[in-house]
Design a protein around this motif. Structure first.
Motif, PDB file in Angstrom:
ATOM      1  N   ASN A 133      18.059  44.936  -4.159  1.00 39.51           N
ATOM      2  CA  ASN A 133      16.941  44.595  -3.209  1.00 39.51           C
ATOM      3  C   ASN A 133      17.012  46.079  -2.302  1.00 39.51           C
ATOM      4  OD1 ASN A 133      16.244  43.768  -0.836  1.00 39.51           O
ATOM      5  ND2 ASN A 133      17.756  41.969  -0.769  1.00 39.51           N
ATOM      6  N   PRO A 134      15.161  46.245  -2.375  1.00 42.51           N
ATOM      7  CA  PRO A 134      15.315  47.843  -1.757  1.00 42.51           C
ATOM      8  C   PRO A 134      15.363  47.672   0.080  1.00 42.51           C
ATOM      9  CG  PRO A 134      13.269  46.137  -2.149  1.00 42.51           C
ATOM     10  CD  PRO A 134      13.800  45.134  -2.823  1.00 42.51           C
ATOM     11  N   GLU A 135      16.053  46.096   0.131  1.00 45.77           N
ATOM     12  CA  GLU A 135      16.353  46.308   1.616  1.00 45.77           C
ATOM     13  C   GLU A 135      18.034  46.398   2.419  1.00 45.77           C
ATOM     14  OE1 GLU A 135      15.638  42.321   3.413  1.00 45.77           O
ATOM     15  OE2 GLU A 135      12.826  41.972   3.300  1.00 45.77           O
ATOM     16  N   LEU A 136      18.059  47.175   0.608  1.00 46.45           N
ATOM     17  CA  LEU A 136      19.727  46.798   0.833  1.00 46.45           C
ATOM     18  C   LEU A 136      19.659  48.264   0.373  1.00 46.45           C
ATOM     19  CD1 LEU A 136      22.114  43.438  -0.133  1.00 46.45           C
ATOM     20  CD2 LEU A 136      20.785  44.439   2.820  1.00 46.45           C
ATOM     21  N   GLN A 137      21.540  48.759   0.282  1.00 43.62           N
ATOM     22  CA  GLN A 137      21.248  49.890   0.263  1.00 43.62           C
ATOM     23  C   GLN A 137      22.870  50.573  -0.108  1.00 43.62           C
ATOM     24  OE1 GLN A 137      22.784  53.372   3.765  1.00 43.62           O
ATOM     25  NE2 GLN A 137      24.852  52.718   3.221  1.00 43.62           N
ATOM     26  N   ILE A 138      23.260  51.129  -1.208  1.00 40.89           N
ATOM     27  CA  ILE A 138      24.548  51.378  -1.726  1.00 40.89           C
ATOM     28  C   ILE A 138      25.429  51.365  -0.985  1.00 40.89           C
ATOM     29  CG2 ILE A 138      26.178  52.660  -3.497  1.00 40.89           C
ATOM     30  CD1 ILE A 138      22.994  53.887  -4.549  1.00 40.89           C
ATOM     31  N   GLY A 139      26.902  50.664  -0.970  1.00 41.91           N
ATOM     32  CA  GLY A 139      27.926  50.615  -0.962  1.00 41.91           C
ATOM     33  C   GLY A 139      27.919  49.572   0.205  1.00 41.91           C
ATOM     34  N   LYS A 258      27.695  47.897   4.772  1.00 41.49           N
ATOM     35  CA  LYS A 258      27.985  46.168   5.186  1.00 41.49           C
ATOM     36  C   LYS A 258      28.129  45.261   4.343  1.00 41.49           C
ATOM     37  CE  LYS A 258      22.568  45.605   5.872  1.00 41.49           C
ATOM     38  NZ  LYS A 258      21.535  45.305   7.313  1.00 41.49           N
ATOM     39  N   VAL A 259      28.820  44.223   4.614  1.00 38.27           N
ATOM     40  CA  VAL A 259      28.244  43.162   4.133  1.00 38.27           C
ATOM     41  C   VAL A 259      27.351  41.746   4.084  1.00 38.27           C
ATOM     42  CG1 VAL A 259      30.067  40.711   3.767  1.00 38.27           C
ATOM     43  CG2 VAL A 259      31.496  43.085   4.396  1.00 38.27           C
ATOM     44  N   VAL A 260      27.167  41.751   3.807  1.00 39.69           N
ATOM     45  CA  VAL A 260      25.414  40.914   3.358  1.00 39.69           C
ATOM     46  C   VAL A 260      25.470  39.183   2.538  1.00 39.69           C
ATOM     47  CG1 VAL A 260      23.492  40.908   3.623  1.00 39.69           C
ATOM     48  CG2 VAL A 260      24.389  42.537   4.349  1.00 39.69           C
ATOM     49  N   ARG A 261      25.716  37.632   2.759  1.00 38.30           N
ATOM     50  CA  ARG A 261      25.378  37.136   2.183  1.00 38.30           C
ATOM     51  C   ARG A 261      24.213  36.326   1.722  1.00 38.30           C
ATOM     52  NH1 ARG A 261      27.832  31.520   4.552  1.00 38.30           N
ATOM     53  NH2 ARG A 261      26.054  32.187   6.174  1.00 38.30           N
ATOM     54  N   VAL A 262      23.309  37.301   0.277  1.00 36.21           N
ATOM     55  CA  VAL A 262      21.811  37.186   0.172  1.00 36.21           C
ATOM     56  C   VAL A 262      22.272  35.688  -0.668  1.00 36.21           C
ATOM     57  CG1 VAL A 262      22.102  39.682  -0.404  1.00 36.21           C
ATOM     58  CG2 VAL A 262      22.842  37.846  -1.786  1.00 36.21           C
ATOM     59  N   ASP A 263      20.998  35.289  -1.406  1.00 32.71           N
ATOM     60  CA  ASP A 263      20.633  33.917  -1.956  1.00 32.71           C
ATOM     61  C   ASP A 263      21.284  33.815  -2.735  1.00 32.71           C
ATOM     62  OD1 ASP A 263      18.826  32.852   0.179  1.00 32.71           O
ATOM     63  OD2 ASP A 263      17.084  33.760   0.436  1.00 32.71           O
ATOM     64  N   ARG A 264      20.064  35.091  -4.562  1.00 32.67           N
ATOM     65  CA  ARG A 264      21.083  34.928  -5.679  1.00 32.67           C
ATOM     66  C   ARG A 264      21.257  36.357  -5.819  1.00 32.67           C
ATOM     67  NH1 ARG A 264      15.538  31.939  -7.093  1.00 32.67           N
ATOM     68  NH2 ARG A 264      15.476  29.309  -6.621  1.00 32.67           N
ATOM     69  N   GLY A 265      22.252  36.057  -6.826  1.00 34.64           N
ATOM     70  CA  GLY A 265      22.366  37.236  -8.075  1.00 34.64           C
ATOM     71  C   GLY A 265      21.970  36.812  -9.803  1.00 34.64           C
ATOM     72  N   CYS A 266      21.958  37.940 -10.667  1.00 35.64           N
ATOM     73  CA  CYS A 266      21.672  37.370 -11.922  1.00 35.64           C
ATOM     74  C   CYS A 266      23.204  38.310 -12.407  1.00 35.64           C
ATOM     75  CB  CYS A 266      20.580  37.783 -12.459  1.00 35.64           C
ATOM     76  SG  CYS A 266      19.528  39.194 -12.265  1.00 35.64           S
ATOM     77  N   SER A 267      23.179  37.926 -14.386  1.00 31.95           N
ATOM     78  CA  SER A 267      23.601  38.787 -14.317  1.00 31.95           C
ATOM     79  C   SER A 267      23.231  38.671 -16.195  1.00 31.95           C
ATOM     80  CB  SER A 267      25.051  38.227 -14.985  1.00 31.95           C
ATOM     81  OG  SER A 267      26.007  37.718 -13.858  1.00 31.95           O
ATOM     82  N   ARG A 282      13.573  41.319  -9.292  1.00 40.71           N
ATOM     83  CA  ARG A 282      13.584  41.166  -7.719  1.00 40.71           C
ATOM     84  C   ARG A 282      11.874  40.416  -7.726  1.00 40.71           C
ATOM     85  NH1 ARG A 282      16.366  40.116  -3.346  1.00 40.71           N
ATOM     86  NH2 ARG A 282      14.955  40.202  -1.679  1.00 40.71           N
ATOM     87  N   SER A 283      10.750  40.358  -7.801  1.00 36.48           N
ATOM     88  CA  SER A 283       9.839  40.190  -7.414  1.00 36.48           C
ATOM     89  C   SER A 283       9.955  38.126  -8.202  1.00 36.48           C
ATOM     90  CB  SER A 283       8.961  40.508  -7.954  1.00 36.48           C
ATOM     91  OG  SER A 283       8.394  40.659  -9.427  1.00 36.48           O
TER      92      SER A 283
END
Length: 352
Positions: A133-139, A258-267, A282-283
């Motif tokens: 997600n380009p809107e978030l950063q490492i950490g 920061k802590v962010v709730r997001v829609d989806r993750g994948c493995s 991402r897209s």
């Protein structure tokens, strides 16, 4: 001479009897010794427990070393099937924590063992992940509402396209519902842009699951697996948690994580360090954390109907950064600590 033969036969029979007893003691309950199962029964008398599932030792160590974690003095851990189940408490919550090891297979096996042996009321999975997600950063620490396994494919033969039915699709084994990755789209052939790649398309497939309260051997399909609604709602209170931004005295992030709730993750069984595939994930699927275990834990919890949530701290940009090497080499320890800090706060909320 006859007495000597009888003596040898008696000795042999005694040795065989001892061997049989030893085999029975270690295999009468599968690979788990009877004595260990008795200890499991004693542990379960103190339950139910909250299950913590973590991929690797460097992700688990900050929690074990935390002042918040109080180890069970009578039985600090129990070793079963190559796994070590750590027993303890955080606040009022009694916990059993297990390290899975790398990959979907290990994560699924460890979670299944945890839930099959112990009285577990819910599962909290945590660790680090790549960031798509380009809107978030490492950490940053992410808490997705849905998880998918994006490593189960139907690989289409060269010459076929989206209009062609997949093998076994008619019988319900495979589907074109979730879309595909066209390998030729990423060709580096600059001379002939029209040239195709013999690798063609890979179609993403849902997992087969067998819920415990349904008819055995009657499968369901699951692609997006939701986390527990109550756990996810509770995690909103984690937003605003203060987290450190420096990996060391000279290397710091642009802002505090920061802590962010997001829609989806994948493995998947793939460590993603590739900008093109990061962008595709991402897209195509709108995912943020990309890891190698969470979806496996989610699928097992879905089958066994146990509440589940995953908390993943972003350790790298999955190949999308400008650095020549993967950022996890520098920021993995910081990301692991951030994940543990958020998990500790979440556990406090669970018992408050």
């Amino acid at each position: 001479m006859m007495s000597g033969i009888m003596k040898h036969l008696t000795t042999l029979l005694l040795l065989l009897s001892a061997l049989v007893l030893l085999i029975m003691a270690t295999t009468s309950h599968g690979a788990i010794p009877k004595s260990t199962l008795k200890m499991v029964e004693e542990v379960n008398k103190q339950g139910p427990f909250l299950g913590l599932v973590v991929p690797n030792s460097f992700e688990m160590s900050p929690l074990l070393q935390s002042k918040s974690f109080v180890q069970n003095k009578k039985l600090p851990y129990l070793d079963i099937g190559g796994r070590r189940f750590h027993l303890g408490k955080i606040g009022k919550d009694k916990l059993i924590m297990v390290m899975t090891g790398l990959s979907m297979l290990n994560a699924g096996l460890a979670t299944q063992l945890l839930l099959s042996l112990f009285e577990i009321k819910g599962v909290v999975h945590f660790g680090i992940a790549g960031n798509a997600n380009p809107e978030l950063q490492i950490g940053d620490v992410t808490i997705p509402q849905y998880w998918a396994h994006t490593g189960l494919w139907s690989w289409q033969r060269y010459g076929n396209g989206p209009q062609n039915e997949l093998p076994l699709e008619a019988g319900g084994d495979f589907t074109r519902k979730y879309g595909y990755l066209n390998i030729s789209y990423y060709s580096t052939n600059k001379i002939d842009k029209s040239s195709e790649n013999f690798l063609n398309n890979v179609w993403y497939q849902p997992e087969e699951i067998f819920p415990v309260n349904d008819v055995p051997e009657v499968r369901e399909h699951a692609f997006w697996v939701p986390v527990d609604e109550k756990y996810f709602a509770l995690s909103k209170q984690l937003e605003g948690t203060k987290l450190p931004k420096c990996a060391n005295s000279t290397t710091c992030l642009p802002r505090n994580p920061k802590v962010v709730r997001v829609d989806r993750g994948c493995s998947a069984n793939t460590f993603v360090d590739n900008a093109a595939y990061r962008q595709f994930l991402r897209s195509k699927f709108d995912v943020t954390p990309v890891d190698m275990e969470s979806a496996a834990v989610a699928l097992v919890c879905r089958q066994l109907e146990k509440p589940f949530v995953a908390i993943r701290s972003l350790s790298d940009l999955a190949g999308g950064g400008s650095a020549q090497s993967n950022e996890a080499d520098v920021f993995a320890p910081l990301a692991a600590q951030n994940a543990v800090d958020v998990v500790l706060k979440f556990l406090t909320l669970l018992t408050s």
